[in-house]
Motif scaffolding. Structure first.
Motif, PDB file in Angstrom:
ATOM      1  N   SER A 135       0.861  -1.180   0.000  1.00  0.00           N
ATOM      2  CA  SER A 135       0.000   0.000   0.000  1.00  0.00           C
ATOM      3  C   SER A 135       0.899   1.231   0.000  1.00  0.00           C
ATOM      4  N   GLU A 136       0.355   2.364  -0.412  1.00  0.00           N
ATOM      5  CA  GLU A 136       1.158   3.588  -0.467  1.00  0.00           C
ATOM      6  C   GLU A 136       1.721   3.933   0.912  1.00  0.00           C
ATOM      7  N   ARG A 137       0.913   3.741   1.928  1.00  0.00           N
ATOM      8  CA  ARG A 137       1.348   4.054   3.298  1.00  0.00           C
ATOM      9  C   ARG A 137       2.461   3.102   3.745  1.00  0.00           C
ATOM     10  N   ALA A 138       2.270   1.793   3.479  1.00  0.00           N
ATOM     11  CA  ALA A 138       3.287   0.809   3.886  1.00  0.00           C
ATOM     12  C   ALA A 138       4.593   1.036   3.150  1.00  0.00           C
ATOM     13  N   SER A 139       4.494   1.398   1.865  1.00  0.00           N
ATOM     14  CA  SER A 139       5.686   1.666   1.069  1.00  0.00           C
ATOM     15  C   SER A 139       6.447   2.869   1.619  1.00  0.00           C
ATOM     16  N   LYS A 140       5.710   3.894   1.984  1.00  0.00           N
ATOM     17  CA  LYS A 140       6.351   5.097   2.522  1.00  0.00           C
ATOM     18  C   LYS A 140       7.050   4.798   3.841  1.00  0.00           C
ATOM     19  N   ILE A 141       6.402   4.038   4.713  1.00  0.00           N
ATOM     20  CA  ILE A 141       7.000   3.690   6.009  1.00  0.00           C
ATOM     21  C   ILE A 141       8.262   2.853   5.805  1.00  0.00           C
ATOM     22  N   MET A 142       8.210   1.906   4.850  1.00  0.00           N
ATOM     23  CA  MET A 142       9.364   1.049   4.600  1.00  0.00           C
ATOM     24  C   MET A 142      10.549   1.872   4.090  1.00  0.00           C
ATOM     25  N   ARG A 143      10.301   2.811   3.194  1.00  0.00           N
ATOM     26  CA  ARG A 143      11.377   3.663   2.689  1.00  0.00           C
ATOM     27  C   ARG A 143      12.004   4.470   3.823  1.00  0.00           C
ATOM     28  N   GLU A 144      11.152   5.007   4.705  1.00  0.00           N
ATOM     29  CA  GLU A 144      11.663   5.803   5.827  1.00  0.00           C
ATOM     30  C   GLU A 144      12.475   4.937   6.786  1.00  0.00           C
ATOM     31  N   ASP A 145      11.980   3.728   7.030  1.00  0.00           N
ATOM     32  CA  ASP A 145      12.723   2.807   7.914  1.00  0.00           C
ATOM     33  C   ASP A 145      14.090   2.457   7.338  1.00  0.00           C
ATOM     34  N   MET A 146      14.144   2.270   6.020  1.00  0.00           N
ATOM     35  CA  MET A 146      15.410   1.924   5.379  1.00  0.00           C
ATOM     36  C   MET A 146      16.399   3.085   5.450  1.00  0.00           C
ATOM     37  N   GLU A 147      15.882   4.295   5.290  1.00  0.00           N
ATOM     38  CA  GLU A 147      16.752   5.472   5.396  1.00  0.00           C
ATOM     39  C   GLU A 147      17.274   5.623   6.819  1.00  0.00           C
ATOM     40  N   ALA A 148      16.426   5.321   7.795  1.00  0.00           N
ATOM     41  CA  ALA A 148      16.805   5.464   9.202  1.00  0.00           C
ATOM     42  C   ALA A 148      17.861   4.436   9.617  1.00  0.00           C
ATOM     43  N   MET A 149      17.970   3.335   8.868  1.00  0.00           N
ATOM     44  CA  MET A 149      18.962   2.301   9.206  1.00  0.00           C
ATOM     45  C   MET A 149      20.392   2.818   9.062  1.00  0.00           C
ATOM     46  N   GLY A 150      20.589   3.740   8.106  1.00  0.00           N
ATOM     47  CA  GLY A 150      21.949   4.192   7.848  1.00  0.00           C
ATOM     48  C   GLY A 150      22.770   3.054   7.242  1.00  0.00           C
ATOM     49  N   PRO A 151      24.102   3.098   7.338  1.00  0.00           N
ATOM     50  CA  PRO A 151      24.956   2.042   6.786  1.00  0.00           C
ATOM     51  C   PRO A 151      24.698   0.708   7.492  1.00  0.00           C
ATOM     52  N   VAL A 152      24.648  -0.358   6.732  1.00  0.00           N
ATOM     53  CA  VAL A 152      24.438  -1.693   7.307  1.00  0.00           C
ATOM     54  C   VAL A 152      25.540  -2.622   6.825  1.00  0.00           C
ATOM     55  N   ARG A 153      25.823  -3.657   7.626  1.00  0.00           N
ATOM     56  CA  ARG A 153      26.873  -4.593   7.257  1.00  0.00           C
ATOM     57  C   ARG A 153      26.410  -5.518   6.137  1.00  0.00           C
ATOM     58  N   LEU A 154      27.321  -5.809   5.207  1.00  0.00           N
ATOM     59  CA  LEU A 154      27.009  -6.656   4.074  1.00  0.00           C
ATOM     60  C   LEU A 154      26.540  -8.031   4.523  1.00  0.00           C
ATOM     61  N   LYS A 155      27.176  -8.591   5.565  1.00  0.00           N
ATOM     62  CA  LYS A 155      26.788  -9.942   6.001  1.00  0.00           C
ATOM     63  C   LYS A 155      25.372  -9.961   6.568  1.00  0.00           C
ATOM     64  N   ASP A 156      24.932  -8.834   7.160  1.00  0.00           N
ATOM     65  CA  ASP A 156      23.563  -8.759   7.672  1.00  0.00           C
ATOM     66  C   ASP A 156      22.554  -8.698   6.525  1.00  0.00           C
ATOM     67  N   VAL A 157      22.927  -7.959   5.464  1.00  0.00           N
ATOM     68  CA  VAL A 157      22.070  -7.894   4.276  1.00  0.00           C
ATOM     69  C   VAL A 157      21.981  -9.268   3.629  1.00  0.00           C
ATOM     70  N   ASP A 158      23.131  -9.941   3.499  1.00  0.00           N
ATOM     71  CA  ASP A 158      23.144 -11.288   2.911  1.00  0.00           C
ATOM     72  C   ASP A 158      22.252 -12.236   3.694  1.00  0.00           C
ATOM     73  N   ALA A 159      22.339 -12.175   5.019  1.00  0.00           N
ATOM     74  CA  ALA A 159      21.542 -13.063   5.868  1.00  0.00           C
ATOM     75  C   ALA A 159      20.048 -12.795   5.679  1.00  0.00           C
ATOM     76  N   ALA A 160      19.670 -11.526   5.590  1.00  0.00           N
ATOM     77  CA  ALA A 160      18.255 -11.168   5.405  1.00  0.00           C
ATOM     78  C   ALA A 160      17.757 -11.624   4.034  1.00  0.00           C
ATOM     79  N   GLN A 161      18.614 -11.456   3.020  1.00  0.00           N
ATOM     80  CA  GLN A 161      18.213 -11.870   1.675  1.00  0.00           C
ATOM     81  C   GLN A 161      18.093 -13.389   1.587  1.00  0.00           C
ATOM     82  N   MET A 162      19.024 -14.114   2.211  1.00  0.00           N
ATOM     83  CA  MET A 162      18.947 -15.580   2.200  1.00  0.00           C
ATOM     84  C   MET A 162      17.687 -16.059   2.920  1.00  0.00           C
TER      85      MET A 162
END
Length: 345
Positions: free
Chosen positions: A289-316
């Motif tokens: 939904s437009e609202r959920a998409s907006k919240i997700m984008r904001e949450d991702m921006e708020a994360m700042g830099p993230v470790r590659l291994k954490d991204v890999d684990a989430a994607q797996m």
């Protein structure tokens, strides 16, 4: 008995080699130029040495020298030899008809066992039942009477109930089976079932490795794929084609995307999308939904830099969730093999 087919190890002690394995080392070392030696062997000897050769793996130069003392000078510069299905098949092809070579190699790749009934006893009951359900009940009755009772019971459980009961009735009324009929059944099993099973098993080994590679982090995956490409480019390409990676989620249909979104934790989704391509990000956002998409984008921006291994684990974790949903029939996954795997609507 030769070590299990497909278990490639490094042989470093000549004392651990069996007679057939020593013969396999000898024939591998001599190579195709001396393939005439095979003509001096009978079929059982050829089969036993071929099985040993196919499962031999790497043999160190020192062991080769110990087995072939008279060839030390010739072998010391060439180092180790490798016993494999491909090398075995190539050597056999130098003196045996192609159809006999193929039959022998398929039997080697197939389930372990000296007789056909031993081999059937090592076939998964569901696989065997799936084949037998298309046969005549009388034929199935003969086959089940020849395998171990506990395995026959598991196969019967996997058969359609009415068909299984018919087979039981045939077994109860069955008289001694003539040798020629039994031979014909064995031959049919060998040519129609075991040969297909061997080919399937060969494919499954690459699928199994693709699943393992899918579980690696990016650096480990790249290292192993790179190393494998140097030794066996064909296998590396087959594994890469079979791998289902995070970017392959772009092939999901809208319904599949929404089903996956409901199965994934929001913080995990955000972390996974941090390392996704822009196109894949937009695909997921467009299914929110437009609202959920907006919240997700904001949450991702708020994360700042993230470790590659954490991204890999989430994607797996997301890939595994997608596979679990596909196994339940809730979504359909297109493979990673290119255009042939695209879904048509």
């Amino acid at each position: 008995m030769a070590r299990l087919i497909g278990k490639k190890t490094q042989v470093e002690d000549v004392k651990k080699l069996t007679g057939p394995e020593k013969a396999a080392v000898l024939l591998l070392a001599l190579g195709e130029d001396h393939s005439g030696l095979w003509k001096q062997l009978d079929e059982d000897e050829i089969k036993e040495i071929s099985q040993a050769m196919a499962g031999l793996g790497t043999v160190t130069a020192q062991v080769v020298e110990d087995v072939l003392v008279e060839f030390v000078a010739g072998m010391s510069g060439s180092g180790s030899v490798m016993g494999s299905f491909e090398q075995t098949q190539k050597l056999l092809a130098a003196f045996m008809p192609a159809d006999r070579v193929e039959g022998l190699m398929e039997e080697i790749r197939g389930p372990a066992g000296r007789t056909m009934w031993d081999k059937l006893g090592n076939v998964n009951e569901a696989v065997l039942a799936n084949y037998l359900k298309n046969e005549y009940p009388q034929t199935v009755a003969v086959i089940l009477s020849k395998v171990k009772p506990e395995h026959a019971a598991r196969v019967m459980t996997a058969l359609p109930e009415d068909f299984a009961l018919e087979c039981v009735q045939r077994m109860l009324r069955m008289e001694p089976v003539q040798r020629e009929i039994l031979d014909k059944i064995e031959q049919t099993l060998r040519t129609e079932f075991m040969s297909n099973l061997a080919r399937t098993s060969k494919r499954d080994s690459h699928e199994m490795m693709a699943d393992i590679f899918n579980s690696f982090d990016r650096q480990t995956e790249a290292r192993f794929i790179g190393a494998l490409e140097e030794r066996n480019r064909e296998s590396a390409e087959r594994i890469r084609a079979l791998m289902f990676v995070f970017e392959d989620l772009s092939k999901l249909d809208p319904g599949g995307v929404q089903t996956l979104l409901r199965a994934v934790e929001k913080d995990q989704l955000g972390l996974a999308l941090k390392g996704a391509s822009e196109a894949l990000r937009e695909m997921f956002f467009s299914n929110m939904s437009e609202r959920a998409s907006k919240i997700m984008r904001e949450d991702m921006e708020a994360m700042g830099p993230v470790r590659l291994k954490d991204v890999d684990a989430a994607q797996m974790a997301m890939v595994q969730a997608a596979k679990d949903l596909a196994a339940k029939g809730e979504i359909m996954l297109a493979g990673a093999g290119g255009a042939d795997d695209e879904l048509i609507y």
